[in-house]
Design a protein around this motif. Structure first.
Motif, PDB file in Angstrom:
ATOM      1  N   SER A  64      -8.030  10.239  -2.478  1.00 18.45           N
ATOM      2  CA  SER A  64      -8.975   9.934  -1.397  1.00 18.45           C
ATOM      3  C   SER A  64      -8.316   9.901  -0.032  1.00 18.45           C
ATOM      4  O   SER A  64      -9.013   9.772   0.993  1.00 18.45           O
ATOM      5  N   HIS A  65      -6.976   9.984  -0.011  1.00 19.21           N
ATOM      6  CA  HIS A  65      -6.241   9.860   1.258  1.00 19.21           C
ATOM      7  C   HIS A  65      -5.118  10.889   1.308  1.00 19.21           C
ATOM      8  O   HIS A  65      -3.933  10.544   1.292  1.00 19.21           O
ATOM      9  N   THR A 107      -6.139   3.787 -10.611  1.00 23.73           N
ATOM     10  CA  THR A 107      -6.517   3.354  -9.263  1.00 23.73           C
ATOM     11  C   THR A 107      -5.594   3.966  -8.216  1.00 23.73           C
ATOM     12  O   THR A 107      -6.045   4.429  -7.158  1.00 23.73           O
ATOM     13  N   TYR A 125      -3.839   6.075   5.465  1.00 20.06           N
ATOM     14  CA  TYR A 125      -3.940   4.949   4.534  1.00 20.06           C
ATOM     15  C   TYR A 125      -2.814   3.948   4.763  1.00 20.06           C
ATOM     16  O   TYR A 125      -3.052   2.743   4.897  1.00 20.06           O
ATOM     17  N   MET A 138       0.813  -1.204   0.000  1.00 22.05           N
ATOM     18  CA  MET A 138       0.000   0.000   0.000  1.00 22.05           C
ATOM     19  C   MET A 138       0.852   1.262   0.000  1.00 22.05           C
ATOM     20  O   MET A 138       0.490   2.265  -0.623  1.00 22.05           O
ATOM     21  N   ILE A 142       0.368   4.192  -2.959  1.00 25.05           N
ATOM     22  CA  ILE A 142      -0.106   5.562  -2.788  1.00 25.05           C
ATOM     23  C   ILE A 142       0.965   6.560  -3.224  1.00 25.05           C
ATOM     24  O   ILE A 142       0.646   7.636  -3.740  1.00 25.05           O
ATOM     25  N   ILE A 164      -6.715   6.443  -5.162  1.00 30.64           N
ATOM     26  CA  ILE A 164      -6.342   6.167  -3.767  1.00 30.64           C
ATOM     27  C   ILE A 164      -5.661   7.392  -3.149  1.00 30.64           C
ATOM     28  O   ILE A 164      -5.984   7.811  -2.023  1.00 30.64           O
TER      29      ILE A 164
END
Length: 242
Positions: A186-187, A179, A193, A152, A156, A183
């Motif tokens: 959104s964070h 994608t 995250y 992750m 990001i 992400i």
């Protein structure tokens, strides 16, 4: 210009990167270490895959120090671990850092067939995007991953770099690049995250919170190291100390 993302170093081969600008990312922590080392005056960073290779190169390289990790811990007999906080100006200025890590240095090596291989992380996301965009060719962001698996924290970071590239002009995004961008958008609180990532928890269990805090800073450095013929350096005109 087309932007793609490889989810781990194990997914990289010559055909995937050929003809492209590659940005290798290992936010927690190898590429952050590399960037920090060169900011603080290291002459070069030599990424290698094995401890044995690192020891061999040290014997024939002047002003060399050893850095790296296995299972996120310092390698016995090495000068430094994989903590960017250890690579201070006083410790590594004028030195050649020979670095071996579980994931990041392998991803760099596997990306060598790209037109050029840039070193990226959150700490230089905007600078890496600007430099890659300037070459006006397809870009692939190589997430180092963890043990060949998706991470992750790298994902990001890839999204952050994609957003910075799009701020400079239009680009076609693959589904995975889209994608990653979603992400990131959104964070904006990146830590919220990344704290769910398995590798984050490993570092947290090892009480490496200061490393995490350092690595999750965005755009604190304006340099973009480049990997060429086995060595990572700053290209001509870049200033190491900001």
């Amino acid at each position: 210009m087309r932007i793609d993302i490889a989810i781990s170093g194990d997914h990289v081969n010559a055909d995937l990167v050929k003809g492209k600008t590659v940005i290798v990312v290992d936010t927690l922590r190898a590429t952050t270490v590399i960037i920090t080392s060169l900011v603080n005056g290291a002459k070069s960073v030599v990424p290698v895959s094995t401890v044995e290779e690192a020891l061999s190169i040290k014997k024939r390289m002047e002003n060399a120090v050893l850095g790296g990790e296995r299972k996120a811990k310092k390698i016995e007999g090495f000068d430094f671990s994989n903590s960017p906080l250890e690579y201070s100006k006083g410790a590594i200025s004028g030195k050649n850092v020979i670095l071996t890590t579980t994931n990041g240095t392998k991803a760099i090596s596997r990306s060598k067939d790209g037109n050029r291989v840039l070193i990226g992380a959150l700490v230089n996301a905007k600078a890496a995007a600007r430099k890659a965009h300037g070459f006006s060719e397809d870009i692939i962001i190589v997430n180092s991953g963890t043990d060949g698996k998706f991470t992750m924290d790298d994902f990001i970071t890839g999204g952050a770099i994609v957003e910075e590239i799009l701020a400079m002009g239009k680009a076609e995004l693959t589904d995975i690049a889209k994608t990653a961008l979603l992400i990131y958008r959104s964070h904006r609180d990146i830590r919220s995250y990344v704290k769910e990532a398995a590798h984050f928890r490993i570092l947290e269990d090892l009480k490496l919170d200061d490393d995490i805090d350092f690595c999750l800073q965005k755009d604190i450095f304006a340099i973009v190291p480049e990997f060429d013929h086995g060595v990572i350096k700053l290209t001509e005109g870049q200033i190491s100390l900001l």
